[in-house]
Design an enzyme around this catalytic site. Structure first.
Site, mmCIF file in Angstrom:
data_model
loop_
_atom_site.group_PDB
_atom_site.id
_atom_site.type_symbol
_atom_site.label_atom_id
_atom_site.label_comp_id
_atom_site.label_asym_id
_atom_site.label_seq_id
_atom_site.Cartn_x
_atom_site.Cartn_y
_atom_site.Cartn_z
ATOM 1 C CB CYS A 72 -0.921 -0.015 1.224
ATOM 2 S SG CYS A 72 -1.907 1.495 1.384
ATOM 3 N NE ARG A 75 2.413 0.927 3.447
ATOM 4 C CZ ARG A 75 3.565 0.278 3.497
ATOM 5 N NH1 ARG A 75 3.968 -0.233 4.645
ATOM 6 N NH2 ARG A 75 4.326 0.157 2.426
ATOM 7 C CD1 TRP A 244 -7.301 8.537 -1.447
ATOM 8 C CD2 TRP A 244 -8.071 8.772 0.635
ATOM 9 N NE1 TRP A 244 -6.302 9.110 -0.705
ATOM 10 C CE2 TRP A 244 -6.745 9.269 0.582
ATOM 11 C CE3 TRP A 244 -8.757 8.816 1.861
ATOM 12 C CZ2 TRP A 244 -6.101 9.807 1.706
ATOM 13 C CZ3 TRP A 244 -8.090 9.345 2.963
ATOM 14 C CH2 TRP A 244 -6.796 9.833 2.875
ATOM 15 C CD GLU A 249 -5.814 1.762 -6.044
ATOM 16 O OE1 GLU A 249 -6.133 2.786 -5.418
ATOM 17 O OE2 GLU A 249 -5.996 0.606 -5.602
HETATM 18 N N1 ARG Z 1 -6.660 -1.787 -6.763
HETATM 19 C C1 ARG Z 1 -7.974 -2.104 -6.283
HETATM 20 C C2 ARG Z 1 -9.013 -1.617 -7.278
HETATM 21 O O1 ARG Z 1 -8.678 -1.023 -8.262
HETATM 22 C C3 ARG Z 1 -8.257 -1.493 -4.930
HETATM 23 C C4 ARG Z 1 -7.225 -1.802 -3.850
HETATM 24 C C5 ARG Z 1 -7.290 -0.885 -2.654
HETATM 25 N N2 ARG Z 1 -7.021 0.477 -3.028
HETATM 26 C C6 ARG Z 1 -7.026 1.549 -2.214
HETATM 27 N N3 ARG Z 1 -6.792 2.718 -2.730
HETATM 28 N N4 ARG Z 1 -7.247 1.426 -0.926
HETATM 29 O O2 ARG Z 1 -10.191 -1.785 -7.078
#
Ligand code: ARG
Length: 389
Positions: A72, A75, A244, A249
């Site tokens: 992560c 953090r 968030w 991602e």
């Molecule tokens: N990478 C994942 C997604 O695209 C989510 C993982 C957690 N991500 C976060 N920003 N807490 O759905």
């Protein structure tokens, strides 16, 4: 000592328990009460095989599990995690209601806040409660002739399973899946989320007017729900947590991976790029525009999202803070470095601590299988039926 009927192990590992209790007292400055708590925990483990965390230990353990999440990048704010102690909740309709409440607290109309909801710890017979879904909110994926899949291909297995359990998917590209919950008393049950608890953002581009016509969207709150929270030798199998999003991602992985929504070919065509060869870098160019659209759309909707440049700098600040506190920061380079423009971010240009301390969040093979919808029937049957549709 009461031991696990199945594999003959005690519920809590006494060494891990002791290590955690010491860490809790040290880091929270409660050295006075350490001795008493240690003997109480030792006694409880000797008599029952396990022990029960105080609410303060539980909250501290959950926050440190986040702090220890090597994959992560976000953090820096680990101390701010809102911890919802729901260890007493076991009925599945109540578990589902708590998941809805989790989403409401986390979403706050778009001002997203990191939250974890912790259900009962595993006992000698294993988990009490399980959430099969990998995230509280995920889009369904349906096999479709010619196109391979409508929706999110990652959800093919669990969508198939939900339908076997009686769910009627609408067959769209962005249908929110129901929760698939399991308990010892009630078995496996489906629970629909209230649509009002699921905030979504339709995607548009700051300059390219046609982008909205692609009909792309994404949900606001990524809430991981299939990982096991391990604190002080105890295990919480159902402990959904969220942060968030970081734009990449969604914009790189969820929308543009070829085994996910695979949006680049259409975006490249619409941009009028020469898609005849990878060497024109049309995919790289289209990728930037998708990611601009994600950040722009979340901003426009007033929904928290971070970008990979900002988050990389925050992460290095976090590493520095941890070092100043006398701790090293476990991190996995291959996950920390963003999936686009890696070397443009400072996190690329260094190495990280490869130890993996606990408390932590752990994904075991069984949980992965459940999230893929291959826990109930033999795999071959699942795969065959999923393909038939
Ligand atoms: N990478 C994942 C997604 O695209 C989510 C993982 C957690 N991500 C976060 N920003 N807490 O759905």
């Amino acid at each position: 000592m009461t031991v696990d009927q199945v594999n003959g192990r005690p519920v809590a590992d006494p060494h891990e328990a002791e290590h955690f209790v010491r860490q809790f007292h040290r880091e929270t400055g409660r050295t006075d009460s350490l001795g008493a708590r240690l003997s109480a925990v030792r006694r409880e483990i000797a008599e029952t095989g396990g022990y029960v965390h105080t609410p303060e230990e539980l909250a501290f353990g959950a926050r440190v599990a986040w702090r220890n999440s090597a994959r992560c990048i976000g953090r820096l704010y680990w101390r701010s995690l809102v911890v919802r102690d729901r260890r007493h909740v076991t009925r599945l309709d109540e578990v589902a209601a708590e998941c809805g409440e989790h989403l409401r607290l986390a979403t706050r109309g778009g001002q997203i806040r990191p939250v974890i909801t912790i259900f009962g710890q595993d006992d000698a017979h294993g988990p009490r409660t399980l959430i099969w879904n990998e995230q509280l909110i995920r889009y369904a994926g349906y096999p479709s002739v010619g196109k391979g899949c409508t929706g999110d291909p990652r959800s093919l297995g669990i969508t198939w399973l939900a339908m076997r359990l009686g769910w009627r998917g609408r067959g769209g590209r962005f249908d929110v899946l129901p929760l698939i919950l399991q308990s010892r008393d009630e078995g496996v049950r489906l629970h629909e989320l209230d649509p009002g608890d699921v905030l979504e953002v339709p995607l548009a581009h700051p300059e390219l007017d046609w982008f909205g016509e692609l009909g792309l969207r994404w949900y606001a709150v990524p809430a991981i729900s299939h990982m096991r929270l391990r604190i002080g030798g105890l295990s919480y199998s159902a402990a959904p947590f969220n942060g968030w999003y970081m734009g990449t991602e969604i914009g790189v992985r969820d929308l543009c991976d070829t085994d996910r929504y695979d949006a680049l070919p259409e975006v490249g065509r619409r941009l009028g790029l020469d898609t005849s060869s990878d060497r024109t870098l049309w995919r790289d160019r289209a990728l930037v525009e998708v990611n601009r659209a994600v950040l722009h759309s979340f901003d426009r909707a007033g929904v928290s999202i971070t970008d990979h440049h900002t988050e990389s700098e925050r992460f290095l600040k976090h590493v520095a803070r941890e070092e100043a506190a006398g701790r090293s920061c476990p991190a996995d380079w291959s996950w920390i470095v963003p999936p686009m423009s890696g070397a443009l971010t400072p996190v690329f240009h260094r190495a990280y601590d490869e130890t993996r301390p606990r408390p932590d969040f752990h994904l075991d093979a069984e949980a992965r299988r459940r999230a893929q919808g291959i826990g109930v029937l033999p795999d071959c049957l699942c795969a065959a039926e999923a393909l038939e549709g």
